[in-house]
Enzyme design. Sequence first.
Site, PDB file in Angstrom:
ATOM      1  N   PRO A 265       0.796  -1.237   0.000  1.00  0.00           N
ATOM      2  CA  PRO A 265       0.000   0.000   0.000  1.00  0.00           C
ATOM      3  C   PRO A 265       0.826   1.285   0.000  1.00  0.00           C
ATOM      4  O   PRO A 265       0.310   2.351   0.321  1.00  0.00           O
ATOM      5  CB  PRO A 265      -0.812  -0.123   1.290  1.00  0.00           C
ATOM      6  CG  PRO A 265       0.100  -0.865   2.211  1.00  0.00           C
ATOM      7  CD  PRO A 265       0.877  -1.835   1.355  1.00  0.00           C
TER       8      PRO A 265
ATOM      9  N   LYS B 193       6.844   2.042   1.459  1.00  0.00           N
ATOM     10  CA  LYS B 193       8.217   2.269   1.001  1.00  0.00           C
ATOM     11  C   LYS B 193       8.237   3.186  -0.215  1.00  0.00           C
ATOM     12  O   LYS B 193       9.182   3.934  -0.425  1.00  0.00           O
ATOM     13  CB  LYS B 193       8.903   0.928   0.708  1.00  0.00           C
ATOM     14  CG  LYS B 193       9.010   0.060   1.953  1.00  0.00           C
ATOM     15  CD  LYS B 193       9.718  -1.230   1.705  1.00  0.00           C
ATOM     16  CE  LYS B 193       9.570  -2.170   2.899  1.00  0.00           C
ATOM     17  NZ  LYS B 193       8.213  -2.730   3.044  1.00  0.00           N
TER      18      LYS B 193
ATOM     19  N   ASP C 228       1.985  -2.489  -8.812  1.00  0.00           N
ATOM     20  CA  ASP C 228       1.471  -3.592  -7.993  1.00  0.00           C
ATOM     21  C   ASP C 228       0.408  -4.301  -8.822  1.00  0.00           C
ATOM     22  O   ASP C 228      -0.248  -3.682  -9.652  1.00  0.00           O
ATOM     23  CB  ASP C 228       0.849  -3.071  -6.688  1.00  0.00           C
ATOM     24  CG  ASP C 228       0.772  -4.149  -5.617  1.00  0.00           C
ATOM     25  OD1 ASP C 228       1.630  -4.151  -4.709  1.00  0.00           O
ATOM     26  OD2 ASP C 228      -0.147  -4.997  -5.696  1.00  0.00           O
TER      27      ASP C 228
ATOM     28  N   ASP D 231       5.968 -10.122 -15.227  1.00  0.00           N
ATOM     29  CA  ASP D 231       5.667 -10.091 -16.658  1.00  0.00           C
ATOM     30  C   ASP D 231       6.089  -8.720 -17.191  1.00  0.00           C
ATOM     31  O   ASP D 231       5.898  -7.714 -16.512  1.00  0.00           O
ATOM     32  CB  ASP D 231       4.142 -10.300 -16.801  1.00  0.00           C
ATOM     33  CG  ASP D 231       3.685 -10.246 -18.228  1.00  0.00           C
ATOM     34  OD1 ASP D 231       3.173 -11.278 -18.698  1.00  0.00           O
ATOM     35  OD2 ASP D 231       3.822  -9.180 -18.879  1.00  0.00           O
TER      36      ASP D 231
ATOM     37  N   ASP E 277      10.081  -5.350  -3.141  1.00  0.00           N
ATOM     38  CA  ASP E 277       9.605  -5.679  -1.787  1.00  0.00           C
ATOM     39  C   ASP E 277       8.643  -6.850  -1.977  1.00  0.00           C
ATOM     40  O   ASP E 277       7.431  -6.685  -2.021  1.00  0.00           O
ATOM     41  CB  ASP E 277       8.908  -4.459  -1.183  1.00  0.00           C
ATOM     42  CG  ASP E 277       8.508  -4.686   0.262  1.00  0.00           C
ATOM     43  OD1 ASP E 277       8.996  -5.654   0.872  1.00  0.00           O
ATOM     44  OD2 ASP E 277       7.687  -3.896   0.775  1.00  0.00           O
TER      45      ASP E 277
ATOM     46  N   CYS F 198       9.699  -9.460   4.199  1.00  0.00           N
ATOM     47  CA  CYS F 198       9.489  -9.410   5.654  1.00  0.00           C
ATOM     48  C   CYS F 198       9.374 -10.849   6.153  1.00  0.00           C
ATOM     49  O   CYS F 198       8.506 -11.173   6.945  1.00  0.00           O
ATOM     50  CB  CYS F 198       8.303  -8.542   6.036  1.00  0.00           C
ATOM     51  SG  CYS F 198       6.757  -8.944   5.229  1.00  0.00           S
TER      52      CYS F 198
HETATM   53  C1  LIG Z   1       5.148  -6.896   0.943  1.00  0.00           C
HETATM   54  S1  LIG Z   1       3.830  -6.217   0.085  1.00  0.00           S
HETATM   55  C2  LIG Z   1       4.463  -4.660  -0.419  1.00  0.00           C
HETATM   56  C3  LIG Z   1       4.426  -3.603   0.670  1.00  0.00           C
HETATM   57  C4  LIG Z   1       4.827  -2.241   0.129  1.00  0.00           C
HETATM   58  N1  LIG Z   1       6.092  -2.251  -0.558  1.00  0.00           N
HETATM   59  C5  LIG Z   1       4.887  -1.209   1.238  1.00  0.00           C
HETATM   60  O1  LIG Z   1       5.966  -0.909   1.727  1.00  0.00           O
HETATM   61  O2  LIG Z   1       3.832  -0.680   1.597  1.00  0.00           O
HETATM   62  C6  LIG Z   1       3.889  -7.106  -1.410  1.00  0.00           C
HETATM   63  C7  LIG Z   1       3.025  -6.547  -2.515  1.00  0.00           C
HETATM   64  O3  LIG Z   1       3.279  -7.310  -3.670  1.00  0.00           O
HETATM   65  C8  LIG Z   1       2.114  -7.338  -4.436  1.00  0.00           C
HETATM   66  N2  LIG Z   1       2.255  -8.424  -5.410  1.00  0.00           N
HETATM   67  C9  LIG Z   1       2.102  -9.756  -5.225  1.00  0.00           C
HETATM   68  N3  LIG Z   1       2.360 -10.416  -6.371  1.00  0.00           N
HETATM   69  C10 LIG Z   1       2.679  -9.479  -7.301  1.00  0.00           C
HETATM   70  C11 LIG Z   1       3.033  -9.534  -8.673  1.00  0.00           C
HETATM   71  N4  LIG Z   1       3.118 -10.698  -9.320  1.00  0.00           N
HETATM   72  N5  LIG Z   1       3.283  -8.374  -9.305  1.00  0.00           N
HETATM   73  C12 LIG Z   1       3.195  -7.191  -8.668  1.00  0.00           C
HETATM   74  N6  LIG Z   1       2.858  -7.082  -7.374  1.00  0.00           N
HETATM   75  C13 LIG Z   1       2.608  -8.213  -6.690  1.00  0.00           C
HETATM   76  C14 LIG Z   1       0.999  -7.490  -3.419  1.00  0.00           C
HETATM   77  O4  LIG Z   1      -0.229  -7.037  -3.943  1.00  0.00           O
HETATM   78  C15 LIG Z   1       1.516  -6.627  -2.279  1.00  0.00           C
HETATM   79  O5  LIG Z   1       0.960  -5.355  -2.363  1.00  0.00           O
END
Ligand SMILES: C[S@@+](CC[C@H](N)C(=O)[O-])C[C@H]1O[C@@H](n2cnc3c(N)ncnc32)[C@H](O)[C@@H]1O
Length: 460
Positions: free
Chosen positions: A249, A252, A272, A301, A316, A369
Site C-alpha cells: 500500500p 516504502k 502492484d 511479466d 519488496d 518481511c
Molecule cells: C510486501 S507487500 C508490499 C508492501 C509495500 N512495498 C509497502 O511498503 O507498503 C507485497 C506486494 O506485492 C504485491 N504483489 C504480489 N504479487 C505481485 C506480482 N506478481 N506483481 C506485482 N505485485 C505483486 C501485493 O499485492 C503486495 O501489495
Amino acid sequence: MSRNAPTGPILRANVARALVQVVIKNRTIDWILQERPEWVAEPLARELLYGTVRHYFTLRAGLDRQLEKPLRRKDSDIDCLLLVGAYQLAYTHVADHAVLNETVAACKPLRKPWARGLVNAVLRNWQKPDQTFDHPDWMISQLRAEYADDWQALLAANNDRAPMSLRVNTTRVDPADYLAVLILHTSARPGPVPSSIILDKPCASATLPGWQAGEIAVQDAGAQCAATLLLNSLEATTDLRVLDACAAPGGKLAHLAEEIAAHGGGHLVGLDHSTARIDVTRGILARLGHEIELITADAADASWWDGHLFTHILVDAPCSGTGTLRRHPDIKLLLNPAAIDDHVALQLAILENLWPMLAPGGSLLYCTCSLFEAENDGVVTTFLEALGKKGLQYGRAIEATGNNPSDDLDEHKEANVVPITLPTGRRTRHGWQLLPTDPRTDGFYYALLKKSADVPDTTS
Ligand SMILES: C[S@@+](CC[C@H](N)C(=O)[O-])C[C@H]1O[C@@H](n2cnc3c(N)ncnc32)[C@H](O)[C@@H]1O
C-alpha cells in the site's frame, strides 16, 4: 464507546464469530477488519481477537485438555467463544467473575443457549496450561534449525506486541522538529533510522499532530531502511528513474519519494498487481502530498514496460510475512509450509523479469518481511545462479567488509552483491536480516545487487 457500541456479551459473541473466520475459514484478520468491521469496531474487541489469535496454540492445548471430546464443527462459534473467554482469564486483567458472566451470556446472541452450562463449567475449571511457544510445530522446527542460538528468544519476540512506529515525511517537516511537537502530546523517542519515531503507547494515528497535513505515516522502523539502502549511491546518478515493483500500500514508495525529493528529484514509478491495493496506495500518497506514477500490472511479466531502463529497482516481494508475526499473529495459524515454495517461485520470477529493466550501473534492492532463509539468501543465491546459467557472468557474494563496498565490486560481473550494514540485526550470506528480537523493528531481509556498468544493453 459509542452509544450503540455492543455490550459485553454481544461484543464477545462478535469476537467469537470473527475468530471462527480465522480458525475455520482460514481468513485473515485484515479480511475481518475490511469485510466485517462491525464485529471488531471496539478497541476491546480487537484486543480480544488479536490476543486470542496470538496465544491460540496455548489456549487450544488448555481447552482440548478440558473438553471431553471436541465440539462439532457447526459449534465452532462456541469453541471460539471458549477460547476468547480463556484468553481473558489467562492473559488479561478482566475480573474472572466478569469474564464468566459475559462469556456465558454471549451464548444468547450466538443463539446457542444450550451451551451456557458448558461454557460456565469449562471457564470455572480453566487452568492455564504450561506456556507453549505459541507457534505451529513446523514453524518452531524451521526457526530452531535456522536460528540455533536464539530461536527461543525469537519465538518469544514474535508473541510480543509491536510498537507503533512513525515515518516523518521529510518533504513536509524535519524529524527532530516533529518529535519536539509530538512529545507535547505523547511519549515518544527517535527510532533506529533517522526518519523513524517510536511511540511508547499506540494510539489512533488520526489523533496525532500533523496527521491530516501529511507530516507523518505509520511505518515499521525496519521497513524504513529500504529507501535509504536503495538510494545510497544516489550522488553518482543523473537522470534518476526508480521502480518500486511491489508497491502497495505504498509505505516504502512514499518513503522513496521523500528521499528522492531530498536528493533533487527524479522519476518514480509504483507498480502492484492488485487494483484494490493500488487504489489504497493512491489515497495514502494523496494525504502525504506525493504525485507518483502508479501502474497496475504483474511484476513477473514485462508487458507493461515501455523499454526505459530504471536506475534503481525495489523488489519488496510478496512473502510469508513471518517477520511480522507481532502485527499479524494470524499468519501463525494460516501459513502452510508448502506456501513458502510458491512464494520462492514468484520471488524468483519477479527478480528475473525485472533484472533486464535495470540500467548498467544500477541498483536493485531485494527485500522481504520473512525470517526464512529460503525466501531470503536462498532466493538471491538461486537468482545469481540463474544469471550464470543464462550464459552471463554473475556476481560472487563478495566478502562483507563494511559500509563502503565500492572497492570490492567486480565490474566484470553482471551482478555484484553489495554488503549492507544496518544499526540492528545481523549480516547474512548476501544481505542483512532484521529481527523482532530488537523490539524496534519487524523482521526484514535486505539484499542489494548492483549491475555492472559494462553490461551491454540487451533490451533493444
Ligand atoms: C510486501 S507487500 C508490499 C508492501 C509495500 N512495498 C509497502 O511498503 O507498503 C507485497 C506486494 O506485492 C504485491 N504483489 C504480489 N504479487 C505481485 C506480482 N506478481 N506483481 C506485482 N505485485 C505483486 C501485493 O499485492 C503486495 O501489495
